[in-house]
Motif scaffolding. Structure first.
Motif, PDB file in Angstrom:
ATOM      1  N   GLY A 160       0.784  -1.224   0.000  1.00 47.86           N
ATOM      2  CA  GLY A 160       0.000   0.000   0.000  1.00 47.86           C
ATOM      3  C   GLY A 160       0.817   1.276   0.000  1.00 47.86           C
ATOM      4  N   VAL A 161       2.113   1.173  -0.282  1.00 52.77           N
ATOM      5  CA  VAL A 161       2.948   2.366  -0.389  1.00 52.77           C
ATOM      6  C   VAL A 161       2.717   2.988  -1.763  1.00 52.77           C
ATOM      7  N   PRO A 162       2.424   4.276  -1.853  1.00 59.22           N
ATOM      8  CA  PRO A 162       2.164   4.888  -3.173  1.00 59.22           C
ATOM      9  C   PRO A 162       3.406   4.869  -4.047  1.00 59.22           C
ATOM     10  N   VAL A 163       3.252   4.348  -5.258  1.00 59.39           N
ATOM     11  CA  VAL A 163       4.340   4.267  -6.229  1.00 59.39           C
ATOM     12  C   VAL A 163       3.798   4.662  -7.599  1.00 59.39           C
ATOM     13  N   PRO A 164       4.669   5.068  -8.521  1.00 59.54           N
ATOM     14  CA  PRO A 164       4.187   5.330  -9.880  1.00 59.54           C
ATOM     15  C   PRO A 164       3.630   4.046 -10.499  1.00 59.54           C
ATOM     16  N   ALA A 165       2.570   4.173 -11.276  1.00 58.30           N
ATOM     17  CA  ALA A 165       1.989   3.003 -11.924  1.00 58.30           C
ATOM     18  C   ALA A 165       3.027   2.331 -12.822  1.00 58.30           C
ATOM     19  N   SER A 166       3.045   0.989 -12.775  1.00 62.58           N
ATOM     20  CA  SER A 166       4.014   0.254 -13.587  1.00 62.58           C
ATOM     21  C   SER A 166       3.381  -1.008 -14.143  1.00 62.58           C
ATOM     22  N   PRO A 167       3.515  -1.242 -15.453  1.00 66.02           N
ATOM     23  CA  PRO A 167       3.005  -2.483 -16.031  1.00 66.02           C
ATOM     24  C   PRO A 167       4.011  -3.625 -15.958  1.00 66.02           C
ATOM     25  N   THR A 168       5.221  -3.370 -15.409  1.00 64.99           N
ATOM     26  CA  THR A 168       6.260  -4.400 -15.432  1.00 64.99           C
ATOM     27  C   THR A 168       6.554  -4.994 -14.068  1.00 64.99           C
ATOM     28  N   SER A 169       5.774  -4.644 -13.048  1.00 64.48           N
ATOM     29  CA  SER A 169       5.969  -5.236 -11.732  1.00 64.48           C
ATOM     30  C   SER A 169       4.778  -6.119 -11.394  1.00 64.48           C
ATOM     31  N   ARG A 225      -1.594   1.390 -21.693  1.00 63.02           N
ATOM     32  CA  ARG A 225      -1.838   1.933 -20.344  1.00 63.02           C
ATOM     33  C   ARG A 225      -2.073   3.432 -20.346  1.00 63.02           C
ATOM     34  N   GLY A 226      -2.092   4.058 -21.515  1.00 61.67           N
ATOM     35  CA  GLY A 226      -2.306   5.498 -21.570  1.00 61.67           C
ATOM     36  C   GLY A 226      -1.220   6.281 -20.874  1.00 61.67           C
ATOM     37  N   MET A 227       0.025   5.908 -21.138  1.00 60.02           N
ATOM     38  CA  MET A 227       1.159   6.557 -20.485  1.00 60.02           C
ATOM     39  C   MET A 227       2.061   7.176 -21.564  1.00 60.02           C
ATOM     40  N   PRO A 228       1.835   8.424 -21.944  1.00 59.07           N
ATOM     41  CA  PRO A 228       2.682   9.050 -22.971  1.00 59.07           C
ATOM     42  C   PRO A 228       4.072   9.408 -22.470  1.00 59.07           C
ATOM     43  N   ARG A 229       4.258   9.421 -21.143  1.00 58.55           N
ATOM     44  CA  ARG A 229       5.571   9.752 -20.577  1.00 58.55           C
ATOM     45  C   ARG A 229       5.913   8.677 -19.550  1.00 58.55           C
ATOM     46  N   VAL A 230       7.062   8.026 -19.740  1.00 59.84           N
ATOM     47  CA  VAL A 230       7.475   6.962 -18.834  1.00 59.84           C
ATOM     48  C   VAL A 230       8.970   7.062 -18.558  1.00 59.84           C
ATOM     49  N   PHE A 231       9.361   6.435 -17.460  1.00 61.65           N
ATOM     50  CA  PHE A 231      10.763   6.146 -17.224  1.00 61.65           C
ATOM     51  C   PHE A 231      10.996   4.687 -17.593  1.00 61.65           C
ATOM     52  N   ALA A 265      17.488  -4.066 -23.236  1.00 62.49           N
ATOM     53  CA  ALA A 265      16.426  -5.013 -22.885  1.00 62.49           C
ATOM     54  C   ALA A 265      16.913  -6.386 -22.433  1.00 62.49           C
ATOM     55  N   PRO A 266      17.966  -6.977 -22.994  1.00 63.17           N
ATOM     56  CA  PRO A 266      18.385  -8.306 -22.520  1.00 63.17           C
ATOM     57  C   PRO A 266      18.770  -8.354 -21.042  1.00 63.17           C
ATOM     58  N   ASP A 267      19.142  -7.206 -20.470  1.00 60.66           N
ATOM     59  CA  ASP A 267      19.479  -7.169 -19.041  1.00 60.66           C
ATOM     60  C   ASP A 267      18.244  -7.024 -18.157  1.00 60.66           C
ATOM     61  N   GLY A 268      17.061  -6.817 -18.740  1.00 56.67           N
ATOM     62  CA  GLY A 268      15.828  -6.672 -17.974  1.00 56.67           C
ATOM     63  C   GLY A 268      15.451  -5.222 -17.780  1.00 56.67           C
ATOM     64  N   LEU A 269      14.190  -4.891 -18.077  1.00 54.67           N
ATOM     65  CA  LEU A 269      13.733  -3.510 -17.988  1.00 54.67           C
ATOM     66  C   LEU A 269      12.517  -3.367 -17.083  1.00 54.67           C
ATOM     67  N   HIS A 270      12.466  -2.224 -16.431  1.00 51.52           N
ATOM     68  CA  HIS A 270      11.310  -1.818 -15.625  1.00 51.52           C
ATOM     69  C   HIS A 270      10.766  -0.530 -16.227  1.00 51.52           C
ATOM     70  N   VAL A 271       9.455  -0.464 -16.407  1.00 56.34           N
ATOM     71  CA  VAL A 271       8.804   0.708 -16.993  1.00 56.34           C
ATOM     72  C   VAL A 271       7.797   1.247 -15.990  1.00 56.34           C
ATOM     73  N   GLU A 272       7.826   2.568 -15.763  1.00 61.24           N
ATOM     74  CA  GLU A 272       6.862   3.168 -14.834  1.00 61.24           C
ATOM     75  C   GLU A 272       6.435   4.530 -15.327  1.00 61.24           C
ATOM     76  N   ARG A 273       5.233   4.922 -14.921  1.00 62.60           N
ATOM     77  CA  ARG A 273       4.701   6.232 -15.314  1.00 62.60           C
ATOM     78  C   ARG A 273       5.618   7.345 -14.816  1.00 62.60           C
ATOM     79  N   TRP A 274       5.868   8.302 -15.687  1.00 66.22           N
ATOM     80  CA  TRP A 274       6.659   9.490 -15.345  1.00 66.22           C
ATOM     81  C   TRP A 274       5.723  10.482 -14.681  1.00 66.22           C
ATOM     82  N   LEU A 275       5.815  10.599 -13.361  1.00 59.61           N
ATOM     83  CA  LEU A 275       4.952  11.508 -12.619  1.00 59.61           C
ATOM     84  C   LEU A 275       5.479  12.934 -12.713  1.00 59.61           C
TER      85      LEU A 275
END
Length: 381
Positions: A135-144, A164-170, A230-240
């Protein structure tokens, strides 16, 4: 310190790179507390099977970074400035942490960092899922999370952003640190893509870390970098969208020791990355507290969010929490939790934290001493 007190005082060992300033700062804090000097066990000894611990030692693990030979053994890449190789780094490093834990346990020593916690902290996907589940607030992420898709390259990133409607991501390396391999990606319609990053490409397509944040303005350039990572593994999250201070994007690094937020520094930048080694500068914490109050928010609630994040890793004494203030300074989210996030030279403790006048290393020494005293009181007949 009396003779009877000193006989019960912790004897510290630190696993680190002997010439690293982190080790020097910790040794200084231990000496300032009137304790015997720290025994240093190098990561090189750990990686070559030569690490030895002693009964009763309190063992602190510190960052293995900033040593070319250690980096070579961990990542298998000769040039320590290379970005690639983090998947191997993670596998080798977590195995080394496990070896430290095994050797320390066999010797009757106590660890200040838990191998399971460290393994989760160095996998951004796992860490994000743990925080979100608590329940800790975090940026939305489709990769976790357990059902998260594997990101095989730029096409997967584009599809996730659209779905996911995310035009800006990290886009981050799952096992990266210090903003290595991080891209702040923006899209504005078909073919209109740009990214800010410290990644530098050479003429052969290899990636290197740079101390300068640069911008890639075409989708082809961004795709080539993401496909290489990408071969090393990627995490994508919404850019708040972040709050700002004096016209610069701002966030905070909050150090939590023994589940209590003890230190905080404001980091500001003109780029999306606020890391101080990438040109970010320390901001004004008093101004942050005033801005939070003016917005009707609560500074104590912000610190409590960091403490909740740290509580997700209960067997680790100290973590550094990256706290992201939303535009307007009223709401906060946790971007990352760092196992070795305490390198904040010259910063003393927050008012009311119990660490007033202490730097981050001295606060950890004090927490270990408090723990030892409480144990003796509980154990006394």
């Amino acid at each position: 310190m009396s003779r009877s007190a000193s006989s019960h005082a912790p004897r510290f060992a630190v696993v680190g790179n002997p010439d690293n300033r982190r080790v020097a700062f910790f040794r200084e804090a231990v000496r300032a507390a009137g304790l015997p000097d720290v025994r240093v066990v190098s990561w090189l000894q750990v990686l070559t099977g030569e690490a030895v611990f002693r009964p009763g030692e309190t063992v602190r693990m510190d960052s293995p970074g900033e040593d070319a030979e250690v980096e070579r053994l961990l990542r298998g890449v000769g040039d320590p400035s290379r970005v690639e190789g983090t998947s191997r780094w993670y596998a080798t490093f977590t195995a080394a942490v496990g070896e430290v834990a095994r050797a320390a346990s066999a010797a009757g020593a106590t660890l200040l960092g838990d191998p399971g916690d460290i393994a989760a902290l160095f996998d951004k996907r796992r860490c994000h899922a743990v925080l979100d589940g608590a329940g800790v607030p975090v940026p939305a992420s489709p990769t976790s999370g357990p059902a998260a898709p594997v990101v095989r390259g730029w096409e997967d990133v584009r599809e996730l952003m659209a779905a996911r409607g995310m035009p800006r991501v990290f886009v981050k390396l799952a096992h990266g640190s210090s903003a290595s391999g991080v891209l702040a990606v923006e899209t504005a319609g078909p073919g209109r893509v740009r990214a800010s990053t410290s990644v530098e490409r050479d003429g052969e397509g290899r990636l290197f870390n740079s101390l300068r944040v640069r911008r890639y303005e075409t989708e082809r350039e961004v795709a080539e970098i993401v496909d290489t990572l990408a071969p090393d593994g990627l995490h994508v999250e919404r850019w708040l969208p972040k709050a700002s201070q004096r016209g610069r994007a701002a966030d905070l690094r909050v150090v939590v020791v023994a589940r209590r937020a003890t230190h905080a520094v404001v980091r500001t930048s003109r780029s999306p990355m606020t890391n101080l080694h990438l040109g970010g500068v320390r901001g004004d914490l008093d101004e942050v507290r005033a801005a939070v109050a003016a917005a009707g928010g609560s500074w104590q609630d912000a610190l409590a969010t960091c403490e909740r994040a740290a509580a997700c890793f209960p067997r680790t004494l100290c973590v550094g929490v990256d706290l992201l203030p939303a535009t307007g300074w009223r709401r906060f989210a946790v971007g990352e939790v760092n196992a070795f996030g305490d390198l904040l030279p010259g910063l003393t403790g927050l008012p009311g934290s119990g660490a007033e006048g202490l730097d981050t290393y001295a606060a950890q020494v004090a927490a270990v001493l408090d723990r030892a005293r409480n144990h003796r009181v509980i154990a006394a007949p």
